[in-house]
Design a protein around this motif. Structure first.
Motif, mmCIF file in Angstrom:
data_model
loop_
_atom_site.group_PDB
_atom_site.id
_atom_site.type_symbol
_atom_site.label_atom_id
_atom_site.label_comp_id
_atom_site.label_asym_id
_atom_site.label_seq_id
_atom_site.Cartn_x
_atom_site.Cartn_y
_atom_site.Cartn_z
ATOM 1 N N VAL A 41 15.716 -30.576 -6.296
ATOM 2 C CA VAL A 41 14.503 -30.483 -6.313
ATOM 3 C C VAL A 41 14.087 -29.361 -5.343
ATOM 4 N N ARG A 42 13.212 -28.497 -5.888
ATOM 5 C CA ARG A 42 12.828 -27.287 -5.244
ATOM 6 C C ARG A 42 11.181 -27.273 -5.128
ATOM 7 N N THR A 43 10.659 -26.569 -4.337
ATOM 8 C CA THR A 43 9.168 -25.945 -3.962
ATOM 9 C C THR A 43 8.917 -25.343 -5.070
ATOM 10 N N ALA A 44 7.601 -25.453 -5.676
ATOM 11 C CA ALA A 44 6.949 -24.490 -6.694
ATOM 12 C C ALA A 44 5.728 -23.851 -6.258
ATOM 13 N N GLY A 45 5.513 -23.753 -4.888
ATOM 14 C CA GLY A 45 4.422 -23.211 -4.193
ATOM 15 C C GLY A 45 3.589 -24.183 -3.757
ATOM 16 N N SER A 84 14.480 -28.574 4.181
ATOM 17 C CA SER A 84 14.978 -29.839 4.188
ATOM 18 C C SER A 84 15.245 -30.423 2.640
ATOM 19 N N LEU A 85 14.805 -29.912 1.689
ATOM 20 C CA LEU A 85 14.720 -30.576 0.264
ATOM 21 C C LEU A 85 16.336 -30.346 -0.218
ATOM 22 N N SER A 86 17.068 -29.357 0.372
ATOM 23 C CA SER A 86 18.462 -29.126 -0.167
ATOM 24 C C SER A 86 19.385 -30.451 0.408
ATOM 25 N N ASP A 87 19.017 -30.845 1.512
ATOM 26 C CA ASP A 87 19.767 -32.259 1.915
ATOM 27 C C ASP A 87 19.296 -33.395 1.796
ATOM 28 N N LEU A 88 18.037 -33.407 1.764
ATOM 29 C CA LEU A 88 17.367 -34.834 1.491
ATOM 30 C C LEU A 88 17.125 -35.197 -0.015
ATOM 31 N N SER A 89 16.827 -34.228 -0.745
ATOM 32 C CA SER A 89 16.558 -34.405 -2.228
ATOM 33 C C SER A 89 17.091 -33.106 -3.093
ATOM 34 N N PRO A 90 18.486 -33.276 -3.287
ATOM 35 C CA PRO A 90 19.315 -31.952 -4.139
ATOM 36 C C PRO A 90 18.419 -32.154 -5.471
ATOM 37 N N TYR A 100 6.256 -29.390 -6.565
ATOM 38 C CA TYR A 100 7.720 -29.441 -6.681
ATOM 39 C C TYR A 100 7.923 -29.125 -8.067
ATOM 40 N N ALA A 101 9.307 -28.656 -8.251
ATOM 41 C CA ALA A 101 9.736 -28.795 -9.792
ATOM 42 C C ALA A 101 11.242 -29.327 -9.800
ATOM 43 N N THR A 102 11.564 -29.839 -10.858
ATOM 44 C CA THR A 102 13.086 -30.216 -10.833
ATOM 45 C C THR A 102 13.385 -30.589 -12.105
ATOM 46 N N PRO A 114 3.840 -30.551 -10.145
ATOM 47 C CA PRO A 114 3.241 -32.004 -9.536
ATOM 48 C C PRO A 114 3.402 -31.966 -8.027
ATOM 49 N N THR A 115 2.390 -32.496 -7.371
ATOM 50 C CA THR A 115 2.317 -32.727 -6.152
ATOM 51 C C THR A 115 2.978 -34.084 -5.532
ATOM 52 N N LEU A 116 3.534 -34.919 -6.382
ATOM 53 C CA LEU A 116 3.939 -36.314 -6.349
ATOM 54 C C LEU A 116 5.123 -36.503 -7.273
ATOM 55 N N LEU A 117 6.359 -36.675 -6.688
ATOM 56 C CA LEU A 117 7.520 -36.945 -7.542
ATOM 57 C C LEU A 117 8.154 -38.319 -6.901
ATOM 58 N N VAL A 118 8.467 -39.006 -8.213
ATOM 59 C CA VAL A 118 9.304 -40.338 -7.896
ATOM 60 C C VAL A 118 10.578 -40.059 -8.463
ATOM 61 N N LEU A 119 11.695 -39.876 -7.582
ATOM 62 C CA LEU A 119 12.877 -40.002 -8.214
ATOM 63 C C LEU A 119 13.876 -41.251 -8.082
#
Length: 427
Positions: free
Chosen positions: A166-170, A158-164, A200-202, A217-222
């Motif tokens: 940003v990707r998961t880092a494991g 869902s990240l590609s649509d809801l938060s372009p 996440y990573a961005t 990070p396990t929490l991101l604010v964009l």
């Protein structure tokens, strides 16, 4: 030959249906027939007992249904702000209410998008469950609302649509990491249960990364859109659960992330909004998984109550006792009835034992043998042989022999015993 009686068998207690069964027994002159027992009283007691049992079962069933109905009002599922279950989120919803935050539960993406605005926080509890159309609706709301959006544990699905961008880092390797950032909500909360989920990573600018685990990070604010809104990506939902809200700084972090605006839109995706590829299928669940928790507990309580009722009403079987018959029954009828029972069950051994026992007792009385020695071959057989005339016979085999092999042999045994007794009487 007069039918023998079985001393080990208790007298029958059921009243006969034949009219002659009420006649006086032979050898009891002047004995008046006993009146037939009244069936009304036992039948009435049985009906009352059945009604009491049915009433108890009905009360238990009604109580179980009532408990399940009351319990269902507090059980809605995981991350539900109305649920008091360990995996519900009622506790954080109540704390937000005390701080003046109004929580509204929605189940469709269109309802969620229509309720968003600059003064709202939109919480999406399961972003990966949304279909493509629902993700587009939520993304439009994120860009245009100007409020805050909190996405719980979104993955690459869902990240590609809801938060372009940003990707998961494991997976996170630290359960309760330190804030590691300058975000006021994180620094005031301190350590929190943001681990145990995704990292996440961005490379997007103006991004605040907190609670690192394994270097990510396990929490991101964009920052989101041109209207001053933001999006919070939280790698784990643990801080919102009832069972863990009081741990570490979970409550503080949850209240600050969800309570920054006066209105909170709590989006619980329904089956209609689910992506067919990610929606849970009923085929993967067993029958017990489909039963609500309240009903399971109610059925368990009903089963325990039924077992206790069965133990309470149980009667322990004791030894057989001889009871007086309510009416006089002809000896011939009792003998024929017992004989039919023996024949029905092929109990030739029992029938032969009864015949021989009765004959030995009568012969002992005729010959003067003590009653205590009536069943002793060494005492009875010589006394009987001494009274016989004619050809010698094996008295011991006749009175103490083996079980007849078939019905014909049993009849022959009865005839021989009868003949033996007549000969002793007439000698």
């Amino acid at each position: 030959m007069t039918g023998p009686t079985d001393p080990a068998t208790p007298t029958a207690t059921s009243a006969p249906s034949a009219p002659e069964a009420r006649e006086p027994a032979a050898g009891t002159p002047g004995h008046a027939p006993a009146p037939a027992p009244a069936d009304g009283a036992p039948r009435t007691r049985s009906l009352r007992r059945i009604r009491r049992v049915l009433t108890a079962v009905a009360v238990l069933a009604a109580g179980a249904v009532a408990m399940a109905a009351l319990d269902s009002g507090t059980r809605h599922g995981g991350l539900d702000p109305r649920s008091a279950d360990p995996f519900g989120s009622r506790a954080v919803a109540e704390l937000l209410k005390e701080r003046g935050v109004t929580t509204r539960v929605v189940t469709t993406a269109r309802e969620a998008a229509a309720a968003t605005g600059p003064r709202t926080t939109l919480l999406v509890t399961d972003p990966d469950r949304l279909g493509a159309t629902q993700r587009d609706v939520i993304r439009s709301a994120i860009d245009l609302s100007g409020g805050r959006t909190v996405l719980l544990a979104p993955s690459s699905h869902s990240l590609s649509d809801l938060s372009p961008g940003v990707r998961t880092a494991g997976d996170a390797t630290t359960d309760r990491p330190d804030p590691g950032c300058t975000l006021p909500a994180a620094t005031s909360a301190g350590r929190a249960d943001t681990g145990g989920g995704l990292t996440y990573a961005t490379a997007l600018p103006r991004t605040t990364a907190c609670y690192p685990s394994g270097g990510h990070p396990t929490l991101l604010v964009l920052p989101t859109g041109p209207t001053g809104g933001d999006t919070v990506l939280l790698g784990s939902e643990t801080i919102l659960l009832n069972e863990s809200l009081a741990d570490e700084g979970n409550a503080s972090l949850a209240l600050q992330l969800l309570g920054s605006r006066p209105d909170l839109v709590w989006y619980l995706p329904s089956l209609a909004d689910s992506d067919p590829d990610t929606a849970p299928s009923a085929e993967d669940k067993g029958l017990l998984d489909l039963i609500p928790a309240g009903w399971s507990w109610a059925l368990l309580q009903l089963f325990v109550a039924a077992v206790l009722a069965a133990l309470w009403r149980a009667r322990r079987l004791g030894p057989l006792v001889t009871e007086k018959l309510p009416v006089a029954i002809r000896a011939s009828e009792a003998t024929e009835g017992r004989a039919r029972l023996y024949r029905k069950t092929d109990a030739r051994d029992r029938a032969a034992t009864v015949l021989r026992t009765a004959t030995r007792e009568r012969l002992a009385a005729l010959l003067g043998v003590p009653h205590t020695q009536a069943h002793d071959p060494a005492a009875l057989a010589p006394a009987v042989s001494a009274r016989l005339t004619g050809e010698p016979r094996d008295v011991t085999a006749l009175l103490f022999g083996t079980t007849p092999s078939d019905d014909a042999a049993l009849v022959a045994l009865a005839d021989h015993l009868d003949a033996l007794e007549r000969e002793v009487r007439t000698s």
